[in-house]
Motif scaffolding. Structure first.
Motif, mmCIF file in Angstrom:
data_model
loop_
_atom_site.group_PDB
_atom_site.id
_atom_site.type_symbol
_atom_site.label_atom_id
_atom_site.label_comp_id
_atom_site.label_asym_id
_atom_site.label_seq_id
_atom_site.Cartn_x
_atom_site.Cartn_y
_atom_site.Cartn_z
ATOM 1 N N ASP A 1 35.817 -44.930 43.905
ATOM 2 C CA ASP A 1 37.840 -45.490 42.171
ATOM 3 C C ASP A 1 37.842 -46.157 41.404
ATOM 4 N N SER B 1 37.031 -46.645 37.727
ATOM 5 C CA SER B 1 37.352 -45.982 37.090
ATOM 6 C C SER B 1 37.781 -48.076 36.119
ATOM 7 N N PHE B 2 36.808 -48.612 36.589
ATOM 8 C CA PHE B 2 36.460 -50.178 35.821
ATOM 9 C C PHE B 2 37.673 -50.591 36.271
ATOM 10 N N ASP B 3 38.032 -50.361 37.292
ATOM 11 C CA ASP B 3 39.423 -51.146 38.472
ATOM 12 C C ASP B 3 38.859 -52.985 38.448
ATOM 13 N N PHE B 4 38.818 -53.530 38.010
ATOM 14 C CA PHE B 4 37.473 -54.977 38.653
ATOM 15 C C PHE B 4 38.783 -55.764 39.502
ATOM 16 N N LEU B 5 40.152 -55.541 38.874
ATOM 17 C CA LEU B 5 40.578 -56.642 39.677
ATOM 18 C C LEU B 5 41.153 -55.647 41.369
ATOM 19 N N LEU C 1 30.685 -57.468 40.962
ATOM 20 C CA LEU C 1 31.463 -57.834 39.608
ATOM 21 C C LEU C 1 32.806 -58.500 39.808
ATOM 22 N N ILE D 1 35.485 -50.522 25.973
ATOM 23 C CA ILE D 1 36.694 -49.976 26.563
ATOM 24 C C ILE D 1 37.534 -50.526 26.754
ATOM 25 N N PHE E 1 37.572 -45.558 29.696
ATOM 26 C CA PHE E 1 38.759 -46.539 30.495
ATOM 27 C C PHE E 1 38.672 -47.152 31.331
ATOM 28 N N ALA E 2 39.530 -48.459 31.377
ATOM 29 C CA ALA E 2 39.054 -49.248 32.661
ATOM 30 C C ALA E 2 40.822 -48.115 33.276
ATOM 31 N N LYS E 3 40.724 -49.071 34.553
ATOM 32 C CA LYS E 3 42.293 -49.298 35.178
ATOM 33 C C LYS E 3 43.828 -49.540 34.183
ATOM 34 N N SER E 4 43.526 -50.589 33.940
ATOM 35 C CA SER E 4 44.607 -51.362 33.289
ATOM 36 C C SER E 4 43.844 -52.024 32.473
ATOM 37 N N ASN F 1 41.456 -55.087 33.470
ATOM 38 C CA ASN F 1 40.243 -54.388 33.637
ATOM 39 C C ASN F 1 39.079 -54.388 31.891
ATOM 40 N N ILE G 1 37.789 -57.560 31.765
ATOM 41 C CA ILE G 1 37.601 -58.120 32.445
ATOM 42 C C ILE G 1 35.908 -57.489 32.400
ATOM 43 N N TYR H 1 32.071 -57.940 32.550
ATOM 44 C CA TYR H 1 31.527 -57.672 33.217
ATOM 45 C C TYR H 1 30.493 -56.723 32.470
ATOM 46 N N SER I 1 40.466 -64.085 37.544
ATOM 47 C CA SER I 1 39.021 -63.080 37.408
ATOM 48 C C SER I 1 37.873 -63.493 36.553
#
Lengths: 687, 312
Positions: free
Chosen positions: A55, A59-63, A91, B161, B193-196, B199, B202, B206, B227
């Motif tokens: 997930d 969602s590119f939630d790298f954090l 990542l 993104i 779209f990233a989560k936030s 991100n 970031i 990446y 990060s």
């Protein structure tokens, strides 16, 4: 190394190996289990993260991914946790900087995360470094996917360090526990071994050493196990040794045939009695008894009969003694009687008389009545000696005195006997030197054919010209020579001299005839054959000019050996004659068994002729018997014309005696010899 | 208008007020606070005991737990000061939140500029955030320094993104506005779209995209710096400065109440307690705002997302 130490060493070795194997197995199993747990924990963690990561990745939630990496890395034993995408690019950038292994790897790669987080290539290098450089690192990878679409991987490095530490700690604890177990067990075994094994073993060893020192002590049996059985066996062995020792003691101190005390015990008892007598000023009598002509019984009736005779005589003698007296058998037909606390010589004389009577009683031996006599010698303490050896020697001398013809059967020791004994010893010593000193000389007594005046030969006689005592009779020194064994060298000397003279006379062209040489029973051995052969060869004389004379008692010994020796001598060409015929104890069967050429009638049969009718009859019978056996007869001791005539009349072949010729020196005999041209001497068959 | 690497404010009063104006402003704030307190003491207090609780809605740019944690002191302060219970309402996601906004379920609402513009018929803005001592914020496009991209036009055909969703003012609408300014329509590039918003930056780092759309101060945020290595990133273009997130009240709320709430919010900076409340809510202050303050936002939004494209 002592048995206990060796046993403990072996036990501790076995225990150590066993416990070490057990510890190895246990730790190995535990290690496997821990590694499995570690693996499982990593797998659970990895799968969990891999499960929840799609997930965040989609969602590119790298954090969040970085948080996942942080959470993974914070787990115990986890060195690193990195999420990479499907291209392998990291990542996440989190690494636990508190971990020394991460710090080392960063330092090795010269990376510094203080200024900025690691770039993906640096992260990849760090992961590669950590997974390859740490030998105890367990790298794991968990795919992250969304449906069938691979999104990336979670790479986790789990350290086995904790596992190794735990293993080492476990090993240390187990080693300590096992060490204590081994120590405890070895101590327990040692004490058990010491008290239950080494104690009895040491007692057995001490008892065995004592046995070696002659102390036969039993050991205490404290258990019913093998050691107890061993102790019982040892005690049984001690009993057996005691019995054997008693038996040996009995055998060493008693005569096996008569069960009487033997010489050793007799001496012990004598010494004991002497000590008592010395203390109480008493008399002790030592009596030597020797049976007369026991050998005759032994030879004629067999050894079994002789043994039986000794047993019976022993019993009879014992029955005539007091309770405190001692009867011992010294060997052969000799007995010893110890009479302690006697009052005077008369009492001893009475007892000796009783002993004589006891032996003289008729006894039945193999269904035959036999009468034996004995000679008794007596020595008294303290008059005849004060030591056991002295008393026994003196009693022995007295006994020999009693055996001498003309003496009573019982003789008390006198100091003159010792003088005679000393004289005899001196004579014996002189005899040793007689040959060297050339004191011996051959004499020749011619032998004549009946009815002829010329000798057909001579009997070789030996004379000893003692420098102090003058001429000593052969009757004196020949028995002495036989008793001392000097008869062998003297006999050889006689043979050598006789054959040398024969050669000499033959070289002079004389006809010495046949020389008859007396052979002692001691000489008649196998060695005599090469001696005579060498002499005959050396002096180049025909063997048939030698005749060996031997008395009947020679034949009493080993028949087979004597017969073989005589056969070989005859085969060499020597003549054999039986001397002193009629005075010995042999049976007439000897004449048939041994191949003699002639027999010589003893002078005792000739002396009464022709007045003695029995003697005349006996001579006639002997001559007829001899001729029937193919033997020629020689009569010795012819001293009167009547005797010569009678003997001629009875058919005697040859005569010898003072009437015809006395013994003479070699020179005198040489003077009587005819030349070799004389047919009467050259023809042996005429003899 | 396109601003390249410039952080110029949209409103001069918001960026560099003169000393006199500042004095007047603080005097006004003080008078408002005093009036508010006096009114509270004389008239509102008896009424408060019988009034319904007020609901405060906070946009879910953070998770509900964190939101509650951050704003609970403020809520308590307002309740205490108003003498009326304030109920903090957190939403599980933006859709729910926006639906509640649309349904006017909040008496007081704190959301982004786009949300206000779209709900200004039901709500009126009374204040705005000040974060990092800044009243305004700008949207920006980021690229990696080694990407070779130096102009927005080069993003044609590239993947961009964005952080959050299409409601995100700083991370989507303003970057879109920059793209539009460069002549790039939505089909000219690929949107992911990233989560936030962090991100999105970031993700750019990446290499998930060739450009990222986010607030201009995002690159300096600790969460981003912690990060990735932000030195490898750079602004490609930055929009004009626009007033920060708004605080609004339902238009049906009485003016007195709205004024009191506004006074309480902007008066936080005047006390240590208020500063602590602001710090807890990750703000450095709250300023006065009205509907005109968000006219530039409305202009941009209307260009980027005409009402016909509005998903609501």
């Amino acid at each position: 190394m002592r048995l206990a130490s060796r046993f403990i060493l072996i036990v501790s070795g076995i225990l150590s190996v066993t416990l070490a194997l057990n510890a190895y197995y246990f730790i190995h199993s535990q290690n496997q289990l821990l590694e499995q747990q570690l693996n499982e924990r990593g797998r659970v963690l990895g799968h969990l993260i891999a499960l929840i990561s799609p997930d965040a990745m989609l969602s590119f939630d790298f954090l969040t991914l970085n948080e996942y990496a942080r959470e993974v890395s914070r787990q115990r034993d986890v060195v690193y946790g990195v999420i990479v995408n499907d291209k392998g690019t990291p990542l996440t950038s989190f690494f636990n900087h508190q971990d020394p292994r991460v710090l080392d790897a960063l330092q090795a790669l010269e990376l510094d995360q203080e200024t900025a987080p690691l770039t993906p290539p640096k992260t990849a290098r760090l992961v590669a470094r950590l997974s390859s450089s740490l030998y105890d690192l367990l790298p794991m990878e968990f795919p992250i996917s969304h449906g069938d679409r691979p999104l990336g991987q979670l790479k986790v490095g789990i350290s086995r360090e904790q596992l190794h530490t735990q293993t080492q700690r476990q090993l240390l604890i187990q080693s300590s526990i096992y060490g204590l177990i081994i120590l405890f067990l070895c101590s327990a075994i040692f004490w058990v071994f010491r008290y239950n094994v080494m104690g009895p073993v040491n007692r057995l060893m001490a008892a065995s050493r004592n046995v070696g020192l002659g102390e036969l002590k039993e050991v205490a049996v404290t258990s019913t196990d093998e050691l107890g059985s061993l102790a019982e066996t040892f005690n049984t062995m001690i009993h057996a040794i005691r019995e054997e020792q008693a038996k040996l003691h009995y055998q060493a101190n008693h005569d096996a045939l008569t069960s009487l005390p033997n010489r050793m015990m007799a001496i012990e008892r004598l010494e004991h009695e002497l000590r008592l007598a010395r203390r109480h000023h008493e008399l002790v009598a030592v009596i030597f008894i020797d049976l007369d002509n026991f050998k005759v019984v032994n030879d004629t009736m067999g050894h079994a009969a002789g043994d039986e005779l000794l047993t019976m005589v022993g019993s009879r003698l014992l029955s005539r003694l007091r309770d405190g007296d001692t009867l011992a058998r010294l060997g052969g037909d000799e007995f010893l009687v110890l009479l302690p606390r006697v009052q005077d010589p008369d009492e001893v004389k009475q007892i000796a008389t009783r002993l004589l009577e006891a032996t003289s009683e008729r006894l039945m031996l193999h269904s035959r009545e036999v009468i034996v006599h004995c000679s008794i010698g007596v020595a008294l303490y303290p008059t005849d000696g004060i030591s056991a050896e002295e008393l026994m020697a003196n009693a022995d001398n007295a006994m020999y005195q009693a055996k001498t013809p003309g003496h009573p059967p019982t003789c008390f020791f006198t100091h003159e006997m010792n003088v005679r004994v000393r004289q005899r010893l001196q004579l014996e010593q002189d005899l040793h030197l007689a040959v060297e000193r050339n004191e011996l000389e051959l004499y020749f007594q011619p032998i004549f054919q009946a009815g002829q005046c010329r000798p057909i030969g001579a009997e070789v006689l030996l004379r000893w010209q003692h420098p102090q005592n003058g001429t000593i009779s052969p009757a004196t020194f020949i028995p002495l020579a036989e008793a001392t064994g000097l008869i062998i060298p003297i006999g050889d000397w006689v043979l050598q001299q006789a054959t040398s003279l024969l050669r000499h006379w033959l070289d002079l062209g004389l006809a010495p005839g046949t020389l008859a040489i007396n052979i002692s029973r001691l000489q008649l051995q196998a060695r005599l054959i090469p001696v005579i052969r060498d002499l005959v060869t050396q002096h180049r004389i025909p063997a048939n000019v030698l005749e060996l004379e031997m008395t009947e008692n020679i034949l009493l010994d080993d028949h087979a050996e004597i017969s073989e020796t005589l056969d070989q001598l005859q085969a060499m060409g020597l003549k054999l004659s039986l001397d002193d015929f009629g005075t010995g104890y042999s049976s007439l069967s000897y004449l048939r068994r041994f191949s003699f050429d002639a027999l010589k009638i003893d002078r005792s049969f000739i002396q009464g002729l022709p007045q003695d009718e029995d003697g005349c009859a006996l001579i006639g019978a002997i001559v007829v018997m001899a001729h029937r056996l193919g033997l020629r007869v020689v009569a010795e001791g012819v001293e009167t014309i009547e005797q010569r005539n009678f003997l001629q009349q009875q058919g005697c072949d040859f005569l010898q005696g003072y009437l015809l010729a006395r013994p003479m020196t070699a020179d005198a005999y040489q003077a009587t010899l005819p030349s070799q041209a004389c047919p009467q001497l050259s023809n042996d068959k005429e003899m | 208008m396109l601003f390249h690497h410039l952080h110029l404010p949209v409103y001069p009063q918001a960026s560099a007020p003169p000393c006199r104006a500042l004095l007047l402003r603080w005097t006004g704030i003080l008078l408002l606070v005093l009036a508010s307190l006096l009114a509270d003491a004389l008239t509102l207090a008896p009424r408060a005991a019988t009034q319904e609780p007020l609901t405060l809605g906070i946009l879910p740019r953070r998770n509900a737990t964190l939101t509650t944690e951050l704003f609970t002191p403020l809520v308590e302060y307002l309740s205490k000061s108003l003498g009326r219970e304030i109920q903090l309402v957190t939403s599980k996601d933006f859709d729910t939140f926006l639906q509640d906004v649309k349904d006017e379920r909040f008496d007081i609402v704190h959301y982004n500029q786009f949300h206000y513009v779209r709900s200004s018929a039901q709500y009126r803005v009374i204040a705005h955030n000040r974060e990092f001592d800044r009243n305004t914020v700008a949207g920006a496009l980021y690229v990696k320094k080694d990407s070779g991209i130096s102009r927005v036009e080069q993003l044609r055909g590239k993947t961009i993104i964005f952080g959050g969703g299409k409601d995100a003012m700083m991370s989507y609408i303003l970057p879109r506005y920059l793209l539009l300014q460069a002549g790039l329509q939505p089909g000219d590039y690929r949107e992911i779209f990233a989560k936030s918003p962090p991100n999105s930056l970031i993700g750019l780092y990446y290499d998930e995209a060739q450009a990222s759309g986010a607030g201009d101060i995002l690159i300096d945020l600790k969460v981003v710096k912690g990060s990735v290595d932000t030195s490898q990133l750079t602004h490609l273009a930055v929009t004009e400065q626009l007033l920060h997130l708004p605080w609004a009240v339902r238009r049906t709320m009485e003016n007195e109440d709205a004024a009191r709430i506004q006074a309480l919010l902007i008066g936080l900076e005047a006390s240590q307690e208020g500063l602590a409340i602001l710090k807890q809510a990750q703000m450095t202050g709250i300023g006065i705002a009205n509907d005109d303050s968000y006219a530039p936002h409305r202009r941009v939004i209307d260009q980027v997302m005409p009402p016909s494209q509005d998903r609501h």
